[in-house]
Design a protein around this motif. Structure first.
Motif, short mmCIF file in Angstrom:
data_model
loop_
_atom_site.label_atom_id
_atom_site.label_comp_id
_atom_site.label_asym_id
_atom_site.label_seq_id
_atom_site.Cartn_x
_atom_site.Cartn_y
_atom_site.Cartn_z
N LEU A 134 0.85 -1.19 0.00
CA LEU A 134 0.00 0.00 0.00
C LEU A 134 0.89 1.24 0.00
O LEU A 134 1.83 1.35 0.79
CB LEU A 134 -0.92 0.01 1.23
CG LEU A 134 -1.79 -1.22 1.43
CD1 LEU A 134 -2.74 -0.99 2.62
CD2 LEU A 134 -2.57 -1.57 0.17
N ASP A 137 2.13 3.66 3.09
CA ASP A 137 3.25 3.31 3.97
C ASP A 137 4.53 3.26 3.15
O ASP A 137 4.63 2.50 2.19
CB ASP A 137 3.05 1.90 4.57
CG ASP A 137 1.98 1.88 5.64
OD1 ASP A 137 2.04 2.72 6.54
OD2 ASP A 137 1.10 1.01 5.55
N TYR A 174 -6.58 1.18 12.10
CA TYR A 174 -5.89 0.07 11.46
C TYR A 174 -6.66 -1.25 11.61
O TYR A 174 -7.53 -1.38 12.46
CB TYR A 174 -4.53 -0.17 12.14
CG TYR A 174 -3.55 0.95 12.06
CD1 TYR A 174 -2.64 1.02 11.01
CD2 TYR A 174 -3.50 1.93 13.05
CE1 TYR A 174 -1.70 2.04 10.95
CE2 TYR A 174 -2.56 2.97 13.00
CZ TYR A 174 -1.66 3.00 11.94
OH TYR A 174 -0.73 4.01 11.89
N GLY A 175 -6.22 -2.24 10.82
CA GLY A 175 -6.57 -3.61 11.13
C GLY A 175 -5.81 -3.98 12.39
O GLY A 175 -4.67 -3.54 12.58
N GLU A 195 -10.94 -5.39 11.67
CA GLU A 195 -10.71 -4.14 10.95
C GLU A 195 -11.16 -2.94 11.79
O GLU A 195 -12.32 -2.85 12.19
CB GLU A 195 -11.44 -4.17 9.61
CG GLU A 195 -11.29 -2.91 8.77
CD GLU A 195 -9.88 -2.65 8.24
OE1 GLU A 195 -8.99 -3.50 8.42
OE2 GLU A 195 -9.66 -1.59 7.65
N LYS A 196 -10.23 -2.06 12.06
CA LYS A 196 -10.48 -0.78 12.75
C LYS A 196 -11.42 -0.89 13.95
O LYS A 196 -12.50 -0.28 13.98
CB LYS A 196 -11.01 0.23 11.73
CG LYS A 196 -10.05 0.41 10.55
CD LYS A 196 -10.30 1.65 9.73
CE LYS A 196 -9.22 1.85 8.70
NZ LYS A 196 -9.54 1.50 7.35
N VAL A 208 -2.01 -3.66 11.72
CA VAL A 208 -1.58 -4.15 10.40
C VAL A 208 -1.17 -2.94 9.57
O VAL A 208 -1.91 -1.96 9.48
CB VAL A 208 -2.77 -4.87 9.71
CG1 VAL A 208 -2.39 -5.28 8.28
CG2 VAL A 208 -3.23 -6.08 10.52
N GLN A 234 -13.43 -5.79 2.91
CA GLN A 234 -12.18 -5.61 3.65
C GLN A 234 -11.24 -6.80 3.48
O GLN A 234 -11.63 -7.95 3.69
CB GLN A 234 -12.48 -5.41 5.14
CG GLN A 234 -13.31 -4.17 5.47
CD GLN A 234 -12.55 -2.87 5.22
OE1 GLN A 234 -11.35 -2.88 4.95
NE2 GLN A 234 -13.26 -1.76 5.31
N THR A 236 -8.88 -7.38 5.47
CA THR A 236 -8.75 -7.88 6.84
C THR A 236 -9.77 -8.99 7.12
O THR A 236 -9.44 -10.00 7.76
CB THR A 236 -8.97 -6.73 7.85
OG1 THR A 236 -8.03 -5.69 7.55
CG2 THR A 236 -8.79 -7.18 9.28
C1 G1P Z 1 -6.07 -0.46 5.16
C2 G1P Z 1 -6.51 -1.77 5.83
C3 G1P Z 1 -6.13 -1.74 7.30
C4 G1P Z 1 -4.66 -1.49 7.47
C5 G1P Z 1 -4.24 -0.21 6.72
C6 G1P Z 1 -2.74 -0.09 6.71
O1 G1P Z 1 -6.83 0.59 5.70
O2 G1P Z 1 -7.90 -1.93 5.65
O3 G1P Z 1 -6.47 -2.99 7.89
O4 G1P Z 1 -4.35 -1.38 8.82
O5 G1P Z 1 -4.69 -0.23 5.35
O6 G1P Z 1 -2.32 1.08 6.09
P1 G1P Z 1 -6.89 2.07 5.05
O7 G1P Z 1 -5.73 2.81 5.61
O8 G1P Z 1 -6.80 1.90 3.56
O9 G1P Z 1 -8.20 2.64 5.49
#
Ligand code: G1P
Length: 267
Positions: A134, A137, A174-175, A195-196, A208, A234, A236
């Motif tokens: 992603l 990060d 976060y997850g 999830e969150k 996560v 999700q 997650t």
């Molecule tokens: C996503 C995931 C989440 C994770 C996160 C990490 O969430 O759904 O579980 O902890 O990325 O960056 P987002 O940040 O896209 O809402």
């Protein structure tokens, strides 16, 4: 636990998000193209994947993301100009971006969540383990998180997530993972993923972050995953299913990361 001898060769990078957190900077420009020092953020992510041998990269894109494709493409006129000027440093920098891996693009279509974006990679990835990175990060190039995770995937045959310890008040972004120490050096088993969660319902303060090495069994689970938190499909939730089951491609493991991470989503 089953062993998995199929090497990890492919990286999936979801980049379809709208970048609303950065408006108006992202009104006409993808958030992944925002510069970090001297390069767009996405270039660090692609370099990280290529750096561990994942030369086959699939970006899950969307509307208004064409600048990403242009960034990783050749620009013959610009290269000719730099060459004529003798500006070799810039020429090298420009050519480096188009020489990075073998990049493919597929559009997500409906913005139905990270799980939905990853499912769009099913046909390209096929039945082999793959990484998901992603762009929010950025992991310091001196740290070995992704290669450590690939090693754990190869050893366990399951799926692997990256975890960091956060302040309990932050976990709802976060997850969240509930883990079990299985006496292995460098990784833990994931018992549960949520999830969150609200801070007072979170099973831990292990969050996560945006690096995953997944067994392709996740695709079949995602196909049947109902929308969860935020009405989105999700990733997650699909991983929670794999964590709770036994058999081929089942089991989810966590690598706790204590290195340098830069969160472009909140800075
Ligand atoms: C996503 C995931 C989440 C994770 C996160 C990490 O969430 O759904 O579980 O902890 O990325 O960056 P987002 O940040 O896209 O809402």
């Amino acid at each position: 636990m089953t062993s998995n001898s199929c090497a990890v060769r492919k990286a999936v990078i979801p980049v379809a998000g709208l970048g609303t957190r950065f408006l108006p900077a992202t009104k006409a420009m993808p958030k992944e193209m925002l510069p970090v020092v001297d390069k767009p953020a996405i270039q660090y992510v692609v370099e990280e994947a290529v750096g561990v041998g994942l030369n086959d990269i699939l970006m899950i894109t969307g509307r208004n993301k064409r600048a990403l494709e242009d960034h990783f493409d050749r620009v013959p006129a610009l290269e000719a100009t730099l060459e004529a000027k003798g500006d070799i440093t810039k020429l090298d920098a420009v050519q480096a971006t188009s020489g990075l891996g073998d990049i493919h693009y597929v559009r997500q279509g409906d913005p139905k969540g990270l799980g939905h974006a990853v499912l769009r990679a099913k046909q390209h990835v096929g039945y082999e383990p793959f990484a998901v990175l992603l762009g929010d990060d950025l992991i310091d190039a001196r740290d070995t998180l992704l290669s450590d995770m690939i090693e754990v995937q190869q050893k366990t045959g399951g799926s692997v997530v990256a975890l960091i310890e956060v302040e309990p008040s932050q976990i709802s972004s976060y997850g969240c993972a509930d883990i079990e120490d299985i006496g292995e050096d460098g990784y833990v088993r994931i018992k549960q993923l949520v999830e969150k969660p609200a801070a007072d319902e979170a099973p831990s303060n292990l969050a996560v972050i945006g690096r995953y090495v997944l067994h392709p069994a996740v695709f079949d689970v995602l196909e049947h995953t109902e929308p969860g938190r935020g009405g989105e499909i999700q990733l997650t939730d699909a991983l929670q299913v794999l964590a709770a089951e036994e058999g081929e491609g089942r089991g989810v493991y966590g690598v706790v990361f204590r290195g340098r991470r830069y969160d472009t989503g909140t800075s």
